[in-house]
Design a protein around this motif. Structure first.
Motif, PDB file in Angstrom:
ATOM      1  N   ASN A  50      13.866 -44.304   6.515  1.00  0.00           N
ATOM      2  CA  ASN A  50      13.988 -42.865   6.748  1.00  0.00           C
ATOM      3  C   ASN A  50      12.646 -42.153   6.629  1.00  0.00           C
ATOM      4  O   ASN A  50      12.526 -41.077   6.037  1.00  0.00           O
ATOM      5  CB  ASN A  50      15.019 -42.260   5.795  1.00  0.00           C
ATOM      6  N   ASN A  51      11.637 -42.801   7.198  1.00  0.00           N
ATOM      7  CA  ASN A  51      10.297 -42.213   7.283  1.00  0.00           C
ATOM      8  C   ASN A  51       9.983 -42.101   8.776  1.00  0.00           C
ATOM      9  O   ASN A  51       9.649 -43.093   9.415  1.00  0.00           O
ATOM     10  CB  ASN A  51       9.274 -43.101   6.578  1.00  0.00           C
ATOM     11  N   TYR A  52      10.094 -40.899   9.313  1.00  0.00           N
ATOM     12  CA  TYR A  52       9.969 -40.703  10.754  1.00  0.00           C
ATOM     13  C   TYR A  52       8.619 -40.109  11.149  1.00  0.00           C
ATOM     14  O   TYR A  52       8.387 -39.837  12.327  1.00  0.00           O
ATOM     15  CB  TYR A  52      11.092 -39.793  11.247  1.00  0.00           C
ATOM     16  N   PHE A  53       7.732 -39.946  10.167  1.00  0.00           N
ATOM     17  CA  PHE A  53       6.444 -39.308  10.438  1.00  0.00           C
ATOM     18  C   PHE A  53       5.253 -40.147   9.972  1.00  0.00           C
ATOM     19  O   PHE A  53       4.134 -39.666   9.935  1.00  0.00           O
ATOM     20  CB  PHE A  53       6.393 -37.924   9.775  1.00  0.00           C
ATOM     21  N   GLY A  54       5.498 -41.381   9.581  1.00  0.00           N
ATOM     22  CA  GLY A  54       4.402 -42.240   9.142  1.00  0.00           C
ATOM     23  C   GLY A  54       3.701 -41.729   7.896  1.00  0.00           C
ATOM     24  O   GLY A  54       2.489 -41.938   7.723  1.00  0.00           O
ATOM     25  N   ILE A  55       4.441 -41.074   7.015  1.00  0.00           N
ATOM     26  CA  ILE A  55       3.834 -40.457   5.833  1.00  0.00           C
ATOM     27  C   ILE A  55       3.632 -41.487   4.730  1.00  0.00           C
ATOM     28  O   ILE A  55       4.567 -42.183   4.335  1.00  0.00           O
ATOM     29  CB  ILE A  55       4.690 -39.289   5.325  1.00  0.00           C
ATOM     30  N   THR A  59      -0.380 -39.867  -4.713  1.00  0.00           N
ATOM     31  CA  THR A  59      -0.169 -39.065  -5.920  1.00  0.00           C
ATOM     32  C   THR A  59       0.427 -37.699  -5.596  1.00  0.00           C
ATOM     33  O   THR A  59       1.009 -37.045  -6.472  1.00  0.00           O
ATOM     34  CB  THR A  59      -1.492 -38.881  -6.681  1.00  0.00           C
ATOM     35  N   TRP A  60       0.292 -37.266  -4.327  1.00  0.00           N
ATOM     36  CA  TRP A  60       0.859 -35.980  -3.923  1.00  0.00           C
ATOM     37  C   TRP A  60       2.380 -35.953  -4.116  1.00  0.00           C
ATOM     38  O   TRP A  60       2.953 -34.873  -4.335  1.00  0.00           O
ATOM     39  CB  TRP A  60       0.526 -35.677  -2.457  1.00  0.00           C
ATOM     40  N   VAL A  61       3.015 -37.125  -4.043  1.00  0.00           N
ATOM     41  CA  VAL A  61       4.475 -37.204  -4.145  1.00  0.00           C
ATOM     42  C   VAL A  61       4.962 -36.607  -5.468  1.00  0.00           C
ATOM     43  O   VAL A  61       6.013 -35.957  -5.522  1.00  0.00           O
ATOM     44  CB  VAL A  61       4.953 -38.667  -4.006  1.00  0.00           C
ATOM     45  N   LYS A  62       4.195 -36.804  -6.541  1.00  0.00           N
ATOM     46  CA  LYS A  62       4.600 -36.302  -7.853  1.00  0.00           C
ATOM     47  C   LYS A  62       4.688 -34.777  -7.878  1.00  0.00           C
ATOM     48  O   LYS A  62       5.408 -34.211  -8.698  1.00  0.00           O
ATOM     49  CB  LYS A  62       3.616 -36.787  -8.926  1.00  0.00           C
ATOM     50  N   ILE A  70      12.080 -40.185  -3.568  1.00  0.00           N
ATOM     51  CA  ILE A  70      11.130 -40.963  -2.767  1.00  0.00           C
ATOM     52  C   ILE A  70      10.682 -42.218  -3.514  1.00  0.00           C
ATOM     53  O   ILE A  70      10.306 -42.156  -4.683  1.00  0.00           O
ATOM     54  CB  ILE A  70       9.889 -40.117  -2.422  1.00  0.00           C
ATOM     55  N   THR A  71      10.714 -43.344  -2.831  1.00  0.00           N
ATOM     56  CA  THR A  71      10.169 -44.589  -3.357  1.00  0.00           C
ATOM     57  C   THR A  71       9.090 -45.058  -2.390  1.00  0.00           C
ATOM     58  O   THR A  71       8.820 -44.419  -1.374  1.00  0.00           O
ATOM     59  CB  THR A  71      11.260 -45.664  -3.501  1.00  0.00           C
ATOM     60  N   PHE A  93       3.991 -46.672   2.081  1.00  0.00           N
ATOM     61  CA  PHE A  93       4.627 -45.589   2.808  1.00  0.00           C
ATOM     62  C   PHE A  93       5.845 -45.083   2.037  1.00  0.00           C
ATOM     63  O   PHE A  93       6.447 -45.814   1.248  1.00  0.00           O
ATOM     64  CB  PHE A  93       5.058 -46.060   4.196  1.00  0.00           C
ATOM     65  N   CYS A  94       6.198 -43.835   2.290  1.00  0.00           N
ATOM     66  CA  CYS A  94       7.345 -43.239   1.611  1.00  0.00           C
ATOM     67  C   CYS A  94       8.662 -43.778   2.177  1.00  0.00           C
ATOM     68  O   CYS A  94       8.795 -43.969   3.388  1.00  0.00           O
ATOM     69  CB  CYS A  94       7.313 -41.722   1.766  1.00  0.00           C
ATOM     70  N   LYS A  95       9.601 -43.984   1.301  1.00  0.00           N
ATOM     71  CA  LYS A  95      10.952 -44.428   1.678  1.00  0.00           C
ATOM     72  C   LYS A  95      11.935 -43.384   1.163  1.00  0.00           C
ATOM     73  O   LYS A  95      11.898 -43.018  -0.011  1.00  0.00           O
ATOM     74  CB  LYS A  95      11.259 -45.790   1.067  1.00  0.00           C
ATOM     75  N   CYS A  96      12.811 -42.890   2.051  1.00  0.00           N
ATOM     76  CA  CYS A  96      13.762 -41.838   1.696  1.00  0.00           C
ATOM     77  C   CYS A  96      15.200 -42.326   1.869  1.00  0.00           C
ATOM     78  O   CYS A  96      15.452 -43.263   2.625  1.00  0.00           O
ATOM     79  CB  CYS A  96      13.528 -40.602   2.570  1.00  0.00           C
ATOM     80  N   PRO A  97      16.152 -41.694   1.212  1.00  0.00           N
ATOM     81  CA  PRO A  97      17.541 -42.163   1.258  1.00  0.00           C
ATOM     82  C   PRO A  97      18.289 -41.830   2.549  1.00  0.00           C
ATOM     83  O   PRO A  97      19.274 -42.489   2.882  1.00  0.00           O
ATOM     84  CB  PRO A  97      18.185 -41.454   0.070  1.00  0.00           C
ATOM     85  N   ASN A  98      17.833 -40.811   3.292  1.00  0.00           N
ATOM     86  CA  ASN A  98      18.527 -40.427   4.520  1.00  0.00           C
ATOM     87  C   ASN A  98      17.578 -39.620   5.417  1.00  0.00           C
ATOM     88  O   ASN A  98      16.462 -39.272   5.017  1.00  0.00           O
ATOM     89  CB  ASN A  98      19.789 -39.618   4.206  1.00  0.00           C
ATOM     90  N   MET A  99      18.040 -39.331   6.635  1.00  0.00           N
ATOM     91  CA  MET A  99      17.200 -38.618   7.599  1.00  0.00           C
ATOM     92  C   MET A  99      16.861 -37.210   7.131  1.00  0.00           C
ATOM     93  O   MET A  99      15.725 -36.738   7.314  1.00  0.00           O
ATOM     94  CB  MET A  99      17.874 -38.564   8.974  1.00  0.00           C
TER      95      MET A  99
END
Length: 293
Positions: A50-55, A59-62, A70-71, A93-99
């Motif tokens: 569920n990463n559609y933007f190549g993000i 450390t910004w995730v925190k 996010i994992t 890369f970021c991994k998300c639970p859904n779209m």
């Protein structure tokens, strides 16, 4: 367009529209195009993570409002640090639970990294595409062209409620003295940002003498025929100049400053770079490239 491509756009466009409104962005067509290109219209990897933007994960995730969702997942990607030369790297890369979260991730990334704040001011697809590239979102030298090609080919301009100009500016209304409207005001705002005063009234949406003088001065400085008419060539040149005027120091410039020791070292450097709105990982990649020369 294929059935799969149409289905992907129909699925993700409403979610992008929802978050664009929440976060205060007026242009959505380019963001939809980014999702199409970066994810290959929802390929297996993008849907699995569920990463559609190549993000990338960093450390910004925190500092993100959705950090707990996010994992990180490791993947190979190509970066174009030098024009025409792709470098294959493995990165997190970021991994998300859904779209839905995957789209929220994109807007949180823009919010947390302050260098992207200028995107809220963009009024056209070309301006948004040029600005996000100049802000350092992607390394590909053809990124802007690819985005605008996708916007046109997929008919994404309807999500902005306006036409999408091509890179020659041919769909921009030709403006002359005495014209009025939002497009006149936008032209004035760009001229003023680039250092060309439109007179005491400023950006008032009226193409008067002050605007005529400012446009003529810009045309002369840009090597364009000086006629005081805002046509395709002037529009393209001004959009490009405006994007450059709004952005801060380039990734290359900051990387050279890092090498010169102006940003400290270790954890302190990372904190200072990210506080200033720069992607520390991207800067380090460029530093490594420069040092390998």
């Amino acid at each position: 367009m294929t059935e799969q491509q149409n289905k992907f756009i129909a699925e993700i466009a409403p979610i992008i529209g929802k978050y664009a409104a929440q976060y205060g962005y007026g242009v959505t067509s380019v963001t939809i195009a980014q999702a199409c290109i970066e994810s290959g219209f929802g390929n297996a990897w993008s849907r699995r993570n569920n990463n559609y933007f190549g993000i990338k994960y960093g450390t910004w995730v925190k500092r993100s409002a959705i950090a707990s969702k996010i994992t990180v997942v490791q993947a190979r990607t190509n970066e174009e640090y030098r024009v025409g030369q792709l470098t294959s790297i493995i990165d997190g890369f970021c991994k998300c639970p859904n779209m839905d979260t995957g789209v929220a991730l994109y807007y949180e990334f823009l919010r947390v990294n302050s260098r992207y704040r200028n995107l809220k001011e963009c009024k056209t697809a070309a301006e948004f595409a040029n600005t996000i590239k100049a802000d350092g979102y992607a390394t590909s030298s053809s990124y802007v062209q690819n985005l605008l090609n996708c916007v046109r080919a997929c008919g994404l301009e309807k999500y902005d409620g306006k036409r999408v100009e091509n890179t020659s500016g041919s769909s921009v209304r030709t403006l002359r003295r005495k014209d009025r409207g939002e497009d006149v005001k936008h032209m004035q705002e760009m001229l003023i940002t680039c250092g060309y005063s439109c007179g005491p009234a400023g950006a008032d949406g009226i193409f008067g003498t002050g605007t005529f003088v400012a446009l003529c001065a810009f045309q002369k400085a840009s090597g364009i025929a000086v006629d005081g008419i805002y046509g395709p060539k002037s529009a393209k040149a001004l959009e490009t100049a405006y994007a450059q005027c709004k952005t801060r120091k380039s990734v290359d410039t900051i990387a050279r400053e890092v090498i010169a020791g102006k940003w400290g070292s270790g954890r302190d450097r990372i904190d200072r770079l990210e506080k200033a709105g720069y992607d520390a990982t991207q800067i380090q990649h460029r530093v490594n490239e420069l040092l390998r020369r």
